[in-house]
Design a protein around this motif. Structure first.
Motif, mmCIF file in Angstrom:
data_model
loop_
_atom_site.group_PDB
_atom_site.id
_atom_site.type_symbol
_atom_site.label_atom_id
_atom_site.label_comp_id
_atom_site.label_asym_id
_atom_site.label_seq_id
_atom_site.Cartn_x
_atom_site.Cartn_y
_atom_site.Cartn_z
ATOM 1 N N GLU A 227 33.724 37.409 52.115
ATOM 2 C CA GLU A 227 34.112 36.924 50.787
ATOM 3 C C GLU A 227 33.282 37.645 49.733
ATOM 4 O OE1 GLU A 227 33.465 32.797 50.073
ATOM 5 O OE2 GLU A 227 34.604 32.779 48.191
ATOM 6 N N PHE A 228 33.945 38.265 48.773
ATOM 7 C CA PHE A 228 33.279 38.959 47.671
ATOM 8 C C PHE A 228 33.437 38.115 46.409
ATOM 9 C CE2 PHE A 228 34.624 42.230 50.653
ATOM 10 C CZ PHE A 228 33.462 42.984 50.804
ATOM 11 N N ALA A 229 32.309 37.756 45.780
ATOM 12 C CA ALA A 229 32.316 36.940 44.572
ATOM 13 C C ALA A 229 31.781 37.760 43.407
ATOM 14 C CB ALA A 229 31.468 35.683 44.766
ATOM 15 N N ALA A 230 32.470 37.712 42.268
ATOM 16 C CA ALA A 230 32.052 38.457 41.086
ATOM 17 C C ALA A 230 30.754 37.873 40.520
ATOM 18 C CB ALA A 230 33.153 38.423 40.027
ATOM 19 N N SER A 231 29.847 38.744 40.123
ATOM 20 C CA SER A 231 28.599 38.288 39.517
ATOM 21 C C SER A 231 28.836 37.705 38.133
ATOM 22 C CB SER A 231 27.602 39.452 39.411
ATOM 23 O OG SER A 231 27.331 40.003 40.673
ATOM 24 N N GLU A 232 29.853 38.225 37.438
ATOM 25 C CA GLU A 232 30.186 37.760 36.095
ATOM 26 C C GLU A 232 31.628 37.264 36.119
ATOM 27 O OE1 GLU A 232 29.346 40.920 33.378
ATOM 28 O OE2 GLU A 232 27.413 41.372 34.293
ATOM 29 N N GLY A 233 31.802 35.967 36.092
ATOM 30 C CA GLY A 233 33.132 35.387 36.206
ATOM 31 C C GLY A 233 33.286 34.638 37.513
ATOM 32 N N ARG A 234 34.492 34.108 37.737
ATOM 33 C CA ARG A 234 34.734 33.280 38.922
ATOM 34 C C ARG A 234 35.661 33.958 39.927
ATOM 35 N NH1 ARG A 234 35.653 27.235 36.227
ATOM 36 N NH2 ARG A 234 33.600 27.104 35.189
ATOM 37 N N ASP A 235 35.901 35.240 39.758
ATOM 38 C CA ASP A 235 36.800 35.948 40.670
ATOM 39 C C ASP A 235 36.209 36.022 42.072
ATOM 40 O OD1 ASP A 235 38.503 36.331 38.571
ATOM 41 O OD2 ASP A 235 37.782 38.355 38.108
ATOM 42 N N ARG A 236 37.046 35.760 43.062
ATOM 43 C CA ARG A 236 36.624 35.835 44.463
ATOM 44 C C ARG A 236 37.726 36.520 45.272
ATOM 45 N NH1 ARG A 236 32.298 32.608 45.981
ATOM 46 N NH2 ARG A 236 31.474 31.301 44.294
#
Length: 317
Positions: A227-236
């Motif tokens: 799972e890749f989660a954006a550092s800025e924002g809630r995109d996953r």
């Protein structure tokens, strides 16, 4: 109503906690920066041209426009020509710093012992230390320049108070003929970055970009369901087999870097890539050399084998 107020206060509380976290690390980062500065060969970096100063630069033949007081009679006595002794120009210069402290810079994988944010701060402070020792003025974007042995601490205090989430250099008025040092991962769209860099260059400022990346961002070493989660924002994004993304990801990163390097080259600036698993001394020495006009690659390159004339002729035949 109380719940709504708590939701409004929550982002500020998170930013305040992050600011306190950075403030707690600043003393250790300052010590690390001073250690790096001690390691790198330092001193007043000249301008590679003649002018007022104390450091000898070169001898040259006497010209009819030169003053007689400029003749070096000892050097001239050993030749049939008159020589003038030139000193290297060492006038005080101004360097402006900007370190990206946005959320994406807090990333650290298990391949590195330090985050991108911490390394960017160390690099900025180490170069401040070196430049201040050389008699230069150093300032942070939007603030006044400092000089002297307290310059590094003052720059550290400014970075400690910085709670901005901006991932691009702020719009600031910089003095003409000065230089700027920018530390970031520079993963924003190249068009946006180029627009900001051009605005800085239009002020008559020469720039040096240091792209700070975690080694995992370079190689994408993940495999299996990830799972890749954006550092800025809630995109996953969930990848069933992360290894299948590696080749396309690395190609896109190479293209992004090539476009960024082309933009920097058009401006006549310099560009260095640094990974957080590498010693900080490498990139500090590279930038220090560029400021001194000694442009060279800081990474070791094996010398090309010397081929004799006989071998070359034999190969041609």
């Amino acid at each position: 109503m109380a719940a709504a107020q708590n939701k409004k206060l929550q982002p500020f509380t998170a930013e305040e906690a992050e600011a306190h976290g950075l403030a707690a690390r600043i003393p250790a980062l300052l010590i690390e920066a001073q250690r790096v500065a001690h390691t790198v060969a330092h001193g007043t970096h000249g301008r590679r041209r003649a002018g007022p100063g104390e450091t000898f630069w070169q001898f040259r033949h006497y010209d009819q426009n030169d003053s007689l007081t400029g003749i070096d009679w000892r050097r001239s006595a050993s030749s049939d020509h008159l020589f003038v002794r030139e000193r290297e120009w060492e006038a005080a210069h101004t360097a402006w710093l900007w370190a990206d402290l946005s959320p994406s810079m807090r990333f650290r994988s298990n391949l590195s012992k330090i985050s991108k944010e911490s390394r960017a701060v160390v690099l900025a402070l180490a170069l401040t230390e070196l430049l201040a020792r050389g008699g230069e003025r150093v300032g942070v974007f939007g603030g006044p320049p400092y000089r002297g042995r307290n310059a590094t601490r003052r720059v550290a205090e400014i970075l400690m108070r910085d709670t901005s989430d901006a991932s691009l250099p702020p719009q600031a008025k910089l003095s003409r003929f000065s230089e700027c040092l920018l530390f970031s991962d520079f993963l924003d769209p190249v068009e946006e970055t180029a627009e900001r860099l051009q605005a800085i260059a239009a002020q008559g400022v020469r720039g040096h970009l240091v792209q700070v990346l975690d080694p995992a961002e370079e190689t994408l070493p993940y495999a299996g369901r990830t799972e890749f989660a954006a550092s800025e924002g809630r995109d996953r994004i969930i990848a069933g087999r992360a290894e299948t993304l590696r080749e396309r990801y690395q190609e896109r990163l190479r293209q992004h870097r090539a476009d960024l390097a082309a933009t920097v080259q058009r401006l006549g600036w310099s560009f260095v890539v640094h990974h957080t698993d590498r010693p900080a001394e490498e990139v500090v020495l590279a930038i220090h050399n560029r400021l001194a006009g000694l442009e060279r690659d800081y990474r070791y390159r094996a010398p090309k084998p010397v081929v004799s004339a006989e071998t070359a002729r034999a190969g041609a035949s």
